[in-house]
Design a protein around this motif. Structure first.
Motif, short mmCIF file in Angstrom:
data_model
loop_
_atom_site.label_atom_id
_atom_site.label_comp_id
_atom_site.label_asym_id
_atom_site.label_seq_id
_atom_site.Cartn_x
_atom_site.Cartn_y
_atom_site.Cartn_z
N LEU A 1 0.85 -1.18 0.00
CA LEU A 1 0.00 0.00 0.00
C LEU A 1 0.89 1.24 0.00
O LEU A 1 1.74 1.37 0.87
N THR A 2 0.73 2.12 -0.96
CA THR A 2 1.64 3.25 -1.09
C THR A 2 0.93 4.47 -1.66
O THR A 2 -0.09 4.35 -2.35
N ALA A 3 1.45 5.64 -1.34
CA ALA A 3 0.99 6.89 -1.96
C ALA A 3 1.92 7.29 -3.11
O ALA A 3 1.65 8.24 -3.82
N THR A 4 3.03 6.59 -3.26
CA THR A 4 4.02 6.94 -4.28
C THR A 4 4.42 5.71 -5.09
O THR A 4 5.51 5.16 -4.91
N PRO A 5 3.54 5.25 -5.98
CA PRO A 5 3.87 4.07 -6.77
C PRO A 5 5.02 4.30 -7.74
O PRO A 5 5.75 3.38 -8.08
#
Length: 297
Positions: free
Chosen positions: A3-7
């Motif tokens: 889970l990330t905000a910066t793929p």
């Protein structure tokens, strides 16, 4: 699964396939922040608006499709009194919570720490981290990388007296400090992603609280989070969406999965009511109330 905000990482090291088979970053149904909070994987949010009279919002002049620059936002906070008006109430609210501040410039980060260290309890120390430092003569000097690493490491320890850290451009990606429980947001933006990336530093659950609960129910995980030292993440926001004709990103936008104009109008009215009463609120509850007002009843 990650889970990330910066793929799309700036270091070129793709999360897929280097680390994960799949990455979720909140762009599809079932992968929104709401879903992870409801499933008991993330700490629920709480918004607290702070009234700052000395903001100079006339400097926010972004072109269509472009975000405000750091220089523009820094001018909004150029009055030291504005920073004091924002930070002082936060100190009264956070208790001993680890609190991270997102600042548009190094001068503002330093000012935040100066305010805290001048008015706070002597045990509640503040530091700032950035690409450079401001010395006693107000000159720019190199920020020692070992000092920066030391500050971040201390900030991540529950037994360390360092409670407040103001940052400019450091806590943007790859930093994992789950005990961060509060965010002070000074970096005005039109970017929903930037706001999610910053505020998300406080959404991680308290270390170890979900260990062994991978197969528990969502209700059981939410109960464990509620009983933990970090039952919610509080985001202090000075925007209120007023004082400027430009559209500012708001934390509620991160959780808003509707594009209905009428719902948006109800959201604005509810937020205005909460602000007038000085009430902290869960953005999910505001959205639920706004949607309920659209029913035939």
């Amino acid at each position: 699964v990650g889970l990330t905000a910066t793929p799309d990482r700036t270091d070129g090291q793709g999360l897929v396939p280097n680390m994960f088979d799949e990455v979720w970053y909140g762009h599809k149904e079932g992968q929104l922040l709401n879903d992870f909070v409801e499933q008991g994987w993330l700490t629920p949010p709480r918004i607290q608006h702070v009234h700052v009279k000395s903001l100079q919002l006339q400097w926010l002049k972004g072109r269509s499709g472009k975000d405000f620059t750091n220089e523009q936002v820094a001018k909004v906070w150029q009055d030291y009194e504005a920073i004091h008006e924002f930070v002082a109430p936060i100190l009264k609210e956070v208790g001993d919570k680890k609190t991270l501040y997102f600042c548009p410039g190094v001068q503002q980060a330093k000012a935040v720490t100066d305010v805290i260290n001048s008015v706070a309890d002597p045990r509640r120390i503040a530091e700032y981290v950035a690409s450079y430092k401001i010395d006693e003569d107000n000159n720019e000097v190199a920020f020692d990388k070992h000092l920066r690493r030391s500050i971040i490491k201390r900030f991540g320890r529950t037994d360390d007296e360092l409670q407040h850290v103001a940052n400019m451009g450091v806590f943007v990606e790859g930093t994992n400090i789950p005990i961060i429980s509060a965010i002070g947001w000074l970096r005005f933006t039109k970017s929903r992603l930037l706001l999610a990336q910053g505020a998300g530093r406080a959404f991680r659950t308290w270390p170890g609280i979900l260990n062994g609960m991978e197969n528990a129910t969502a209700a059981e995980r939410r109960a464990a989070i509620a009983a933990s030292p970090k039952p919610y993440a509080i985001i202090f926001d000075p925007t209120r969406r007023s004082g400027t004709k430009l559209r500012l990103a708001h934390l509620i936008d991160i959780f808003n999965d509707t594009k209905d104009d009428e719902v948006q109008k109800h959201v604005e009215k509810i937020i205005k009511r909460k602000v007038s009463r000085d009430e902290p609120y869960d953005p999910r509850e505001v959205l639920a109330e706004a949607k309920a007002l659209e029913t035939p009843f």
